[in-house]
Every structure is written in C-alpha cells, then in structure tokens.
Design a protein around this motif. Structure first.
Motif, PDB file in Angstrom:
ATOM      1  N   LEU A   1       0.842  -1.193   0.000  1.00 49.78           N
ATOM      2  CA  LEU A   1       0.000   0.000   0.000  1.00 49.78           C
ATOM      3  C   LEU A   1       0.879   1.245   0.000  1.00 49.78           C
ATOM      4  O   LEU A   1       1.383   1.671   1.036  1.00 49.78           O
ATOM      5  CB  LEU A   1      -0.923  -0.007   1.223  1.00 49.78           C
ATOM      6  CG  LEU A   1      -1.918  -1.174   1.324  1.00 49.78           C
ATOM      7  CD1 LEU A   1      -2.764  -1.045   2.568  1.00 49.78           C
ATOM      8  CD2 LEU A   1      -2.796  -1.242   0.082  1.00 49.78           C
TER       9      LEU A   1
ATOM     10  N   THR B   1      -1.175   6.112  -1.657  1.00 49.99           N
ATOM     11  CA  THR B   1      -2.628   5.973  -1.609  1.00 49.99           C
ATOM     12  C   THR B   1      -3.189   6.650  -0.367  1.00 49.99           C
ATOM     13  O   THR B   1      -2.439   7.055   0.532  1.00 49.99           O
ATOM     14  CB  THR B   1      -3.028   4.480  -1.635  1.00 49.99           C
ATOM     15  OG1 THR B   1      -4.439   4.367  -1.793  1.00 49.99           O
ATOM     16  CG2 THR B   1      -2.599   3.771  -0.351  1.00 49.99           C
TER      17      THR B   1
ATOM     18  N   ILE C   1      -5.556   6.314   2.941  1.00 46.54           N
ATOM     19  CA  ILE C   1      -5.980   5.232   3.836  1.00 46.54           C
ATOM     20  C   ILE C   1      -6.677   5.833   5.055  1.00 46.54           C
ATOM     21  O   ILE C   1      -6.243   6.851   5.587  1.00 46.54           O
ATOM     22  CB  ILE C   1      -4.761   4.416   4.307  1.00 46.54           C
ATOM     23  CG1 ILE C   1      -3.998   3.838   3.117  1.00 46.54           C
ATOM     24  CG2 ILE C   1      -5.178   3.315   5.276  1.00 46.54           C
ATOM     25  CD1 ILE C   1      -2.617   3.314   3.468  1.00 46.54           C
TER      26      ILE C   1
ATOM     27  N   GLU D   1      -9.116   5.474  -0.489  1.00 46.60           N
ATOM     28  CA  GLU D   1      -9.007   4.294  -1.347  1.00 46.60           C
ATOM     29  C   GLU D   1      -8.935   2.986  -0.553  1.00 46.60           C
ATOM     30  O   GLU D   1      -9.259   1.929  -1.088  1.00 46.60           O
ATOM     31  CB  GLU D   1      -7.768   4.408  -2.244  1.00 46.60           C
ATOM     32  CG  GLU D   1      -7.858   5.551  -3.251  1.00 46.60           C
ATOM     33  CD  GLU D   1      -6.672   5.593  -4.180  1.00 46.60           C
ATOM     34  OE1 GLU D   1      -5.611   5.022  -3.825  1.00 46.60           O
ATOM     35  OE2 GLU D   1      -6.777   6.180  -5.266  1.00 46.60           O
ATOM     36  N   THR D   2      -8.520   3.063   0.712  1.00 51.92           N
ATOM     37  CA  THR D   2      -8.403   1.851   1.536  1.00 51.92           C
ATOM     38  C   THR D   2      -8.944   2.109   2.938  1.00 51.92           C
ATOM     39  O   THR D   2      -8.571   3.111   3.570  1.00 51.92           O
ATOM     40  CB  THR D   2      -6.940   1.387   1.640  1.00 51.92           C
ATOM     41  OG1 THR D   2      -6.447   1.073   0.334  1.00 51.92           O
ATOM     42  CG2 THR D   2      -6.828   0.146   2.518  1.00 51.92           C
TER      43      THR D   2
ATOM     44  N   VAL E   1     -13.450   3.963  -2.556  1.00 58.86           N
ATOM     45  CA  VAL E   1     -12.718   2.907  -1.848  1.00 58.86           C
ATOM     46  C   VAL E   1     -12.500   1.708  -2.764  1.00 58.86           C
ATOM     47  O   VAL E   1     -13.446   1.175  -3.353  1.00 58.86           O
ATOM     48  CB  VAL E   1     -13.475   2.475  -0.575  1.00 58.86           C
ATOM     49  CG1 VAL E   1     -12.761   1.314   0.104  1.00 58.86           C
ATOM     50  CG2 VAL E   1     -13.606   3.653   0.383  1.00 58.86           C
ATOM     51  N   LYS E   2     -11.250   1.280  -2.864  1.00 61.98           N
ATOM     52  CA  LYS E   2     -10.890   0.149  -3.714  1.00 61.98           C
ATOM     53  C   LYS E   2     -10.653  -1.133  -2.917  1.00 61.98           C
ATOM     54  O   LYS E   2     -10.729  -2.233  -3.476  1.00 61.98           O
ATOM     55  CB  LYS E   2      -9.634   0.489  -4.516  1.00 61.98           C
ATOM     56  CG  LYS E   2      -9.796   1.691  -5.444  1.00 61.98           C
ATOM     57  CD  LYS E   2      -8.485   2.019  -6.132  1.00 61.98           C
ATOM     58  CE  LYS E   2      -8.638   3.243  -7.036  1.00 61.98           C
ATOM     59  NZ  LYS E   2      -7.344   3.620  -7.670  1.00 61.98           N
ATOM     60  N   SER E   3     -10.321  -0.990  -1.645  1.00 61.37           N
ATOM     61  CA  SER E   3     -10.046  -2.184  -0.841  1.00 61.37           C
ATOM     62  C   SER E   3     -10.346  -1.912   0.627  1.00 61.37           C
ATOM     63  O   SER E   3     -10.229  -0.771   1.093  1.00 61.37           O
ATOM     64  CB  SER E   3      -8.578  -2.625  -0.998  1.00 61.37           C
ATOM     65  OG  SER E   3      -7.700  -1.589  -0.601  1.00 61.37           O
ATOM     66  N   CYS E   4     -10.753  -2.966   1.328  1.00 59.06           N
ATOM     67  CA  CYS E   4     -11.021  -2.889   2.766  1.00 59.06           C
ATOM     68  C   CYS E   4     -10.309  -4.058   3.449  1.00 59.06           C
ATOM     69  O   CYS E   4     -10.384  -5.199   2.978  1.00 59.06           O
ATOM     70  CB  CYS E   4     -12.516  -2.972   3.054  1.00 59.06           C
ATOM     71  SG  CYS E   4     -13.494  -1.637   2.331  1.00 59.06           S
ATOM     72  N   TYR E   5      -9.642  -3.760   4.563  1.00 61.73           N
ATOM     73  CA  TYR E   5      -8.916  -4.783   5.320  1.00 61.73           C
ATOM     74  C   TYR E   5      -9.400  -4.797   6.768  1.00 61.73           C
ATOM     75  O   TYR E   5      -9.755  -3.750   7.323  1.00 61.73           O
ATOM     76  CB  TYR E   5      -7.416  -4.511   5.306  1.00 61.73           C
ATOM     77  CG  TYR E   5      -6.752  -4.784   3.984  1.00 61.73           C
ATOM     78  CD1 TYR E   5      -6.254  -6.047   3.673  1.00 61.73           C
ATOM     79  CD2 TYR E   5      -6.608  -3.777   3.041  1.00 61.73           C
ATOM     80  CE1 TYR E   5      -5.644  -6.300   2.461  1.00 61.73           C
ATOM     81  CE2 TYR E   5      -6.004  -4.017   1.814  1.00 61.73           C
ATOM     82  CZ  TYR E   5      -5.525  -5.278   1.541  1.00 61.73           C
ATOM     83  OH  TYR E   5      -4.931  -5.529   0.333  1.00 61.73           O
TER      84      TYR E   5
ATOM     85  N   ARG F   1      -5.193  -5.544  -5.023  1.00 64.03           N
ATOM     86  CA  ARG F   1      -4.705  -5.403  -3.664  1.00 64.03           C
ATOM     87  C   ARG F   1      -4.459  -6.808  -3.125  1.00 64.03           C
ATOM     88  O   ARG F   1      -5.159  -7.747  -3.488  1.00 64.03           O
ATOM     89  CB  ARG F   1      -5.725  -4.674  -2.768  1.00 64.03           C
ATOM     90  CG  ARG F   1      -5.849  -3.171  -3.022  1.00 64.03           C
ATOM     91  CD  ARG F   1      -4.622  -2.429  -2.542  1.00 64.03           C
ATOM     92  NE  ARG F   1      -4.806  -0.995  -2.580  1.00 64.03           N
ATOM     93  CZ  ARG F   1      -4.530  -0.219  -3.610  1.00 64.03           C
ATOM     94  NH1 ARG F   1      -4.076  -0.766  -4.727  1.00 64.03           N
ATOM     95  NH2 ARG F   1      -4.712   1.087  -3.554  1.00 64.03           N
TER      96      ARG F   1
ATOM     97  N   ARG G   1      -8.096  -9.055   3.649  1.00 58.90           N
ATOM     98  CA  ARG G   1      -8.887  -8.235   2.739  1.00 58.90           C
ATOM     99  C   ARG G   1     -10.308  -8.757   2.646  1.00 58.90           C
ATOM    100  O   ARG G   1     -10.526  -9.952   2.463  1.00 58.90           O
ATOM    101  CB  ARG G   1      -8.251  -8.220   1.342  1.00 58.90           C
ATOM    102  CG  ARG G   1      -8.974  -7.309   0.372  1.00 58.90           C
ATOM    103  CD  ARG G   1      -8.360  -7.378  -0.993  1.00 58.90           C
ATOM    104  NE  ARG G   1      -9.157  -6.632  -1.945  1.00 58.90           N
ATOM    105  CZ  ARG G   1      -9.068  -6.750  -3.250  1.00 58.90           C
ATOM    106  NH1 ARG G   1      -8.181  -7.581  -3.761  1.00 58.90           N
ATOM    107  NH2 ARG G   1      -9.825  -6.041  -4.044  1.00 58.90           N
TER     108      ARG G   1
END
Length: 284
Positions: free
Chosen positions: A29, A32, A34, A134-135, A170-174, A234, A282
């Motif tokens: 990452l 970006t 976050i 984005e994250t 948002v492109k990714s979530c963790y 991701r 993820r």
C-alpha cells in the motif's frame, strides 16, 4: 524437553524476525489514501500500532487518516481522551487535521452500547467520499478483544461494502485478524506461528515458479497478491512486523493515553502480540 522446545521457538523467532527486518517483503500500500476506523481513542495503538508504523513511513507516500467512532466517554473523560488520541497519532506522523472523532448520541462508548450498522457504514461512506479514501482498515468480526463497539466497526464495514461498493472511491477494505488468547499475549514469539498460518507469504512460491518460467517475478510486496489473471489489485492478506524502533514508537504513542495507563494496560504493552505484529485480511 519443554526447555528445548522453548529454545527452538526463541531461535525460530529470531530468524523470522531477522527475515522481516531485512525488509525482504515490502509494503504493497503506497501512494494511496488510507483511513483507519476505530471505536475508541487508544485502539489505534493498542491494536493497530504495527500497521500505522509501517503505512506512515514517509517513503511510502501514503496519506493516513484516523476515523474514531466515539470519544471514549464511557467514564466521563471524553475530552481528555480526544486530546490523547491526537497526541498518539502525532507520534506516527499523522497530523491533527487527519484525525476525526465522532460524538453522536447513537455511537456512545460502552460494552453494552449497540451501534446501528447502517449508521456506522454511512459514516464510513461520507468520510471516504469527502477525503477520497481508497483503503479502509478496521477490526474483524471478533474485534480482537470481542468488545461490542469493535465488532460494530466490522458490521458497519460489511454494511458499507454491501450498500456503497459501486458508489465509492474505496478500492479495498482490510480487517485486523483476531487470534487466540494464548497467541495474543505471546508477543513476538508468535511470529513463527503467524508465518506458517498467514496467506501473506504465499505469493513467494508462485513468484519463484513464474521467475523460472518467464524470467521475471510477480510483485509480492509484503502480501498475498498473486492472481491467476495476472491482475494485481490489492493483496488478500498483509503482514506487518515492527522493528525495535517501531515498537518503541508504538509504546511512546500508547504513553500519550495517560488516562488509560492502568496496571493491566502496562502489562498489555509488554506482552501483546498486537504491539509488534499485525495481520490484515482483505474483505473487499
């Protein structure tokens, strides 16, 4: 026999720790925006210290923000805890303007306070749109300590994904993976077990085989991000292992939460695996 087993564990831990401190895996990452979503002031360092220490490194070029769903006013010291959160975040290089603390009647701090998932998800959506996030990173469904407010962050994230996935930057979530109580208080001695169980190191095998067959490697970048269609979005899992300097940084950040530094939290800082190791999964 048990003594020999302990020595073997210590030796394995030292070797594993040396592997990570050699930075053979790099953070995926970078460059970006976050946001770390937490339930209370002090969550950011008690549970996510290694994540913040890594993602805020200047060379990664990330913009890291913190969204806290409550002021932690369960004991009537919300104003104090808000100031402590800002000071703690500054220890990681996160400026005050990048720390947002919500104070809503529906999002009270407390082990018996049920938060509406749609409200939590809506707040994530509004924040993501406002700051072009984005994250998103937050707790998993067990909330590390099973605190109902921690779990509510995960449930809210689930609502956010189901409702706004097609209408968000948002492109990714963790989510931060919860582990057993024994492992939780094994500190860095849990590292060998983590390395065996995590998916974050799995791309090393396909990378080697691809290098043999094509002459170049798949980007492993500190997490499992190998895809059959060769499209890298991701990684599925991330593993952050703090250096001694980063661990000291997290301990210094925790000390900013003076109102919370009772005896059992002092023990937590010494023995908790979350002060040195974070494993993220993820979910989007």
């Amino acid at each position: 026999m048990l003594l020999y087993a302990f020595y073997a564990l210590v030796l394995t831990t030292v070797c594993a720790y040396a592997f990570f401190q050699g930075r053979y895996l790099k953070t995926p990452l970078t460059q970006t925006s976050i946001v770390l979503v937490i339930a209370h002031p002090d969550d950011e360092v008690m549970f996510f210290g290694p994540t913040l220490a890594e993602l805020t490194r200047p060379e990664h070029g990330n913009t890291v923000r913190v969204l806290c769903m409550s002021s932690g006013n369960h004991d009537g010291i919300g104003e104090t805890r808000k100031k402590e959160l800002v000071a703690s975040c500054k220890s990681f290089g996160i400026r005050e303007s990048h720390v947002t603390i919500l104070e809503r009647e529906e999002l009270k701090d407390g082990p018996k306070e049920l938060w509406d998932p749609s409200l939590v998800g809506d707040q994530m959506n509004l924040y993501a749109k406002k700051h072009n996030i984005e994250t998103i990173i937050t707790f998993d469904d067990r909330g590390v300590s099973s605190h109902i407010n921690h779990v509510a962050c995960y449930v809210g994230l689930t609502y956010f994904i189901q409702t706004f996935k097609e209408r968000t930057p948002v492109k990714s979530c963790y989510v931060l993976k919860s582990i057993s109580l024994l492992r939780k208080y094994a500190s860095v001695l849990d590292l060998p077990i983590t390395m065996v169980m995590t998916e974050a190191l799995m791309p090393m095998a396909p990378s080697i085989s691809q290098w043999i067959s094509t002459g170049n490697t798949t980007s492993v970048a500190g997490g499992s991000n190998y895809n059959a269609d060769r499209s890298i979005i991701r990684p599925r899992e991330l593993l952050f292992v703090s250096s001694p300097k980063a661990i000291a940084q997290a301990k210094g950040a925790m000390e900013k939460h003076e109102s919370q530094m009772v005896w059992f939290r002092k023990l937590y800082v010494v023995f908790s695996r979350y002060m040195s190791i974070n494993e993220l999964r993820r979910v989007m």
